[in-house]
Design an enzyme around this catalytic site. Sequence first.
Site, PDB file in Angstrom:
ATOM      1  N   HIS A 181    -104.654   3.334 -26.487  1.00  0.00           N
ATOM      2  CA  HIS A 181    -103.323   3.524 -25.744  1.00  0.00           C
ATOM      3  C   HIS A 181    -103.424   4.927 -25.071  1.00  0.00           C
ATOM      4  CE1 HIS A 181     -99.089   3.010 -24.823  1.00  0.00           C
ATOM      5  NE2 HIS A 181     -98.541   3.498 -26.051  1.00  0.00           N
TER       6      HIS A 181
ATOM      7  N   ASP B 192     -98.875  10.848 -26.843  1.00  0.00           N
ATOM      8  CA  ASP B 192     -99.012  11.149 -28.010  1.00  0.00           C
ATOM      9  C   ASP B 192    -100.162  10.551 -28.733  1.00  0.00           C
ATOM     10  OD1 ASP B 192     -97.782   8.549 -27.524  1.00  0.00           O
ATOM     11  OD2 ASP B 192     -97.290   8.327 -29.399  1.00  0.00           O
TER      12      ASP B 192
ATOM     13  N   HIS C  53     -88.933  10.801 -27.466  1.00  0.00           N
ATOM     14  CA  HIS C  53     -88.144  10.605 -26.309  1.00  0.00           C
ATOM     15  C   HIS C  53     -86.699   9.554 -27.039  1.00  0.00           C
ATOM     16  CE1 HIS C  53     -90.809   7.074 -27.183  1.00  0.00           C
ATOM     17  NE2 HIS C  53     -91.816   7.619 -26.883  1.00  0.00           N
TER      18      HIS C  53
ATOM     19  N   HIS D 288     -99.930   6.212 -35.983  1.00  0.00           N
ATOM     20  CA  HIS D 288     -98.845   7.274 -36.628  1.00  0.00           C
ATOM     21  C   HIS D 288     -98.803   6.878 -37.963  1.00  0.00           C
ATOM     22  CE1 HIS D 288     -97.815   8.883 -32.588  1.00  0.00           C
ATOM     23  NE2 HIS D 288     -97.380   7.452 -31.891  1.00  0.00           N
TER      24      HIS D 288
ATOM     25  N   ASP E  10    -100.352   1.598 -32.285  1.00  0.00           N
ATOM     26  CA  ASP E  10     -98.874   1.742 -32.639  1.00  0.00           C
ATOM     27  C   ASP E  10     -98.725   0.614 -33.652  1.00  0.00           C
ATOM     28  OD1 ASP E  10     -97.773   3.732 -31.391  1.00  0.00           O
ATOM     29  OD2 ASP E  10     -97.909   2.908 -29.308  1.00  0.00           O
TER      30      ASP E  10
ATOM     31  N   HIS F 148     -96.961  -1.511 -27.427  1.00  0.00           N
ATOM     32  CA  HIS F 148     -95.876  -1.700 -26.750  1.00  0.00           C
ATOM     33  C   HIS F 148     -95.909  -1.367 -25.219  1.00  0.00           C
ATOM     34  CE1 HIS F 148     -94.060   2.725 -26.765  1.00  0.00           C
ATOM     35  NE2 HIS F 148     -95.330   2.672 -27.380  1.00  0.00           N
TER      36      HIS F 148
END
Length: 391
Positions: free
Chosen positions: A78, A82, A24, A222, A163, A144
């Site tokens: 979350h 993703d 994004h 990630h 994250d 976030h």
Amino acid sequence: MMPLEIAPKIYDVGVVDWAVRDFHGYKTERGASYNSYLIMDEKICLIDTVKAMFAEELLAKIERVVDPGKIDYVIVNHVEPDHAGALPALVKAAPNAKFFITAQGKAEAIRHYGDLYDFQVVKDGDKLSLGKRELTFVTLPMLHWPDSMATYCADDGILFSNDAFGQHYAAAKRFDDEVDLGILFYEAKKYFANILWPYAKLIDKALAKAAALDLKMIATAHGIIWRSHIQEIIAKYAAWGKGVSGSSVVIAYDTMWGATEQMARAVLEGVVSAGSDAVLLRMNETPNSTAVADLFEAGGMIIGSSTLNSGMLPTMGSLLVYLKGLNPTGKKAAVFGTYGWAGGAQKDMEALLTAAGFELEPGFTCKWKAQPEDLEAARQLGYEFARKLQK
């Protein structure tokens, strides 16, 4: 890749996405990964999932360890796609599983994925027994998204951080002591700058929670898993959360026929002659996310554009709108460029820089092609800007 046992009976079953180059608007030149963790205990627990397009690969990895239908618990740290995009496939494969999620996350997940799940709402400090192990939920709202949380396993000293502490970094190896540390810390900084910068003021509170934990591993959602450089990345997050403003300068520009580029090089000469470091970025070839990573620890940014149709070049508009979303307050900025008729680019750029929270310094523009005296003025702009950062 095969499931990797990162601790006794705890497996990384996530997916490395070598091909992705855009997240994004965030350019992921080194790819990304969507990390998911399977804990084998008296109760079988999966922490986080992957993008929907990789759901089959996730289930295939789980099958190498256990029948997915035997999964008892799924923790949704979350709900962004993703991390949770594979939930619809997972609920079919594990129809008896309970899904643990925050109250905010439940509302978001139903809108994203439907009301097909046995959602169990948890709050900060709640615990979940797996048998020999006990998990504790650590809420991290707005790091976030409003629903964000982490999960801590005290028995193994692992924080499944989602994250936080992550990077967009595809690699065959999974741990921080197995990859190039310079690349790893750069990608961690780039991730923080492009994802977490708007919420930096919340980092101290999150780090206080982390400091209370005995950490042997930070298993991110990630990128690379931290095990040997945990204190270093925590220290960097502490500094990044407070805001980093050095004396280096980012010079970002675009040009039509070369006149603005000539001025950009003169600005660079001025910055360097003042003793500051600098990076020169032509934005028709540079991703906005890379410019943001360079700006993050710099003292400020000098922006240049030719005037096109009474405004800035589109590449510069793209950068400045991107920056406005990140709200990089406390950085200095100045504007330069060239114009042919009435101008307009510099006025528009200064308005967007102000809206983004920059502290504006005097800029310089010239009509048509820069003459020797114009180039000297551009050098002086760079010199004076750098000197102000050094005070």
